[in-house]
Design an enzyme around this catalytic site. Structure first.
Site, PDB file in Angstrom:
ATOM      1  N   VAL A 155      -2.826   4.388  -6.493  1.00 14.68           N
ATOM      2  CA  VAL A 155      -4.601   4.845  -6.437  1.00 14.68           C
ATOM      3  C   VAL A 155      -4.522   5.575  -5.462  1.00 14.68           C
ATOM      4  CG1 VAL A 155      -5.615   2.437  -6.653  1.00 14.68           C
ATOM      5  CG2 VAL A 155      -6.800   5.068  -7.486  1.00 14.68           C
ATOM      6  N   LYS A 156      -4.087   4.743  -4.593  1.00 13.82           N
ATOM      7  CA  LYS A 156      -4.554   4.988  -2.764  1.00 13.82           C
ATOM      8  C   LYS A 156      -3.797   6.390  -2.276  1.00 13.82           C
ATOM      9  CE  LYS A 156      -5.850   0.760  -2.010  1.00 13.82           C
ATOM     10  NZ  LYS A 156      -7.167   0.687  -0.992  1.00 13.82           N
ATOM     11  N   ASP A 157      -3.476   7.608  -3.046  1.00 15.16           N
ATOM     12  CA  ASP A 157      -2.823   8.241  -2.894  1.00 15.16           C
ATOM     13  C   ASP A 157      -4.103   9.473  -2.593  1.00 15.16           C
ATOM     14  OD1 ASP A 157      -0.424   7.807  -3.259  1.00 15.16           O
ATOM     15  OD2 ASP A 157       0.419   8.777  -4.724  1.00 15.16           O
ATOM     16  N   ALA A 166      -6.097   8.792   0.362  1.00 16.35           N
ATOM     17  CA  ALA A 166      -4.939   9.302   1.298  1.00 16.35           C
ATOM     18  C   ALA A 166      -5.291  10.989   1.872  1.00 16.35           C
ATOM     19  CB  ALA A 166      -4.048   8.816   1.409  1.00 16.35           C
TER      20      ALA A 166
END
Length: 456
Positions: free
Chosen positions: A45-47, A50
């Protein structure tokens, strides 16, 4: 139907599917779907955050061509930044605590990031703390830009702009409950706030049992990328600016053992190999679902895949050493089935007199640990002390000055033969259950002759 066609890897971030849980939800009335965030290009999910943070920094001029992206992270945000940054031509420097899974560190290096390890479990004021070290490196690096996932508003905004609208459209506006773990706070705060603007959606945060977010004491836990650890000597411990506590209607706490077992059930019964933070969120959702009806639709954010944790949550040896797996494995009796001696935890701030009174006639070492209540986590144990070693020592001496090396430890789920081998010439071993020292096992209890090693 054919899959989507993307013009670059950046277009493969977002638009993740919902997957309905079938077997773990038997007997529960609502439908429970996972938002499959492990299907983002970088695997988590951090994409989303980012990409949003880098694009916002470019737009503001904070990140210029030839710049260096710097961040402190337990891994996933760093992977997203390395993926996006590498594609856009930026060098990436990622500071990680030394407790980060080896698979994540390998992935960071595979994407070309420079990995800077630092000790975990430090006070918030320590210059080596992951966030402090990252901030210093960003300031000292020409062209350096600190992503600051904990305070960067582009983090929750990414979920307002993408995650929430996707969930609303995918459920046809029928979602009634959002469940997500709390890490930086960005995913839950951004997605939850936006969904509440669209309809009457209940938002539930899920937190490790000991994490400070949900009211725990802040002591160590074994799930990465979620929760809030608080060192007992930390003076000022601000929570992330991106964690908007007003968004969550409630916070559910899940213990480590439940997380580990849920992760294994998801893999073996649902065919879903998920990370620990995903398993924690699912465990919380299953608990919340008991009070919901057939018209409810629950969406759980599943941040990443279990492929990054094969050496931890899915490794029987790792789980048994920490006492999370305690059932028989067909290889004889287990240490946890033996009579164990209760072992007190001696706190680092105690005097020798207080420690001596607590130890009594314990025939073995007790842990000297940081000042907290409850059983000691191995990462907070500073040494060991025995009653014999304190004989003749002044009562008002600091006990931590008399701490010695720690004895062997063995998991409650490990076999007796394993314990005998690990003990060597030591007189006793600590037994670990659910990641905490739970007792003392002696040579006699293991059927071994008296140790030849000195008693103290």
């Amino acid at each position: 139907m054919p899959g989507a066609v993307h013009e670059s890897v950046l277009d493969a971030i977002g638009a993740t599917p919902l997957i309905r849980l079938r077997r773990l939800t038997e007997g529960l009335a609502p439908r429970i779907y996972l938002k499959a965030e492990w299907q983002n290009a970088g695997g988590s999910v951090k994409d989303r955050a980012a990409l949003a943070m880098i694009r916002a920094a470019e737009a503001s001029g904070d990140l210029r061509p030839g710049g260096v992206v710097v961040e402190g992270t337990s891994g996933n945000t760093g992977i997203g930044l390395a993926l996006v940054g590498g594609f856009l031509g930026y060098r990436t420097v990622i500071v990680v605590p030394d407790t980060t899974a080896a698979e994540k560190i390998a992935a960071l290096r595979a994407y070309g990031a420079e990995v800077v390890p630092t000790p975990g479990g430090l006070t918030r004021e320590d210059p080596r703390h992951v966030n402090n070290l990252a901030a210093r490196l960003a300031a000292e690096t020409p062209g350096g830009w600190l992503a600051d996932q904990y305070g960067n508003p582009a983090n929750p905004q990414a979920h307002r702009d993408t995650t929430a609208p996707e969930i609303w459209e995918q459920t046809g506006g029928r979602v009634t409950c959002l469940v997500a773990g709390i890490g930086t706070g960005g995913t839950l705060s951004g997605t939850g706030a936006a969904l509440k603007e669209l309809g009457p959606v209940r938002v539930v945060g899920v937190d490790p049992e000991t994490s400070a977010y949900g009211g725990g004491d802040g002591s160590p836990y074994y799930v990465e990328a979620i929760g809030h650890y608080r060192h007992p000597d930390t003076v000022d411990d601000p929570w992330p600016a991106n964690w908007d506590r007003a968004v969550a209607d409630e916070v559910v706490r899940v213990d480590d053992r439940t997380t580990m077992l849920t992760a294994r059930h998801l893999a073996r019964e649902e065919g879903l190999l998920l990370g620990g933070s995903s398993a924690t969120a699912v465990a919380g959702a299953l608990r919340v679902a008991r009070d919901l009806g057939p018209d409810d639709v629950v969406v759980v954010i599943a941040p990443d895949s279990g492929r990054a944790y094969l050496s931890k949550y899915f490794d029987d040896g790792w789980l048994r050493r920490l006492g999370f797996l305690t059932e028989a494995d067909g290889q004889g009796p287990l240490v946890g089935e033996l009579p164990l001696l209760e072992v007190p935890v001696v706190r680092a701030s105690w005097t020798v007199g207080r420690a001596r009174a607590a130890l009594g006639e314990l025939p073995g070492p007790a842990p000297v640990a940081r000042d907290r209540e409850g059983p000691a986590a191995p990462s907070e144990i500073l040494g060991a002390v025995t009653a014999g070693a304190l004989e003749g020592v002044a009562d008002d001496d600091p006990v931590r000055d008399h701490a010695t090396a720690q004895p062997p430890s063995v998991g409650a789920g490990e076999g007796i033969e394993t314990a005998r081998e690990r003990l060597g010439d030591a007189g006793a071993a600590w037994v670990v259950r659910d990641g905490r020292v739970a007792g003392l096992v002696t040579r006699a209890a293991l059927g071994l002759p008296e140790s030849l090693a000195p008693a103290d």
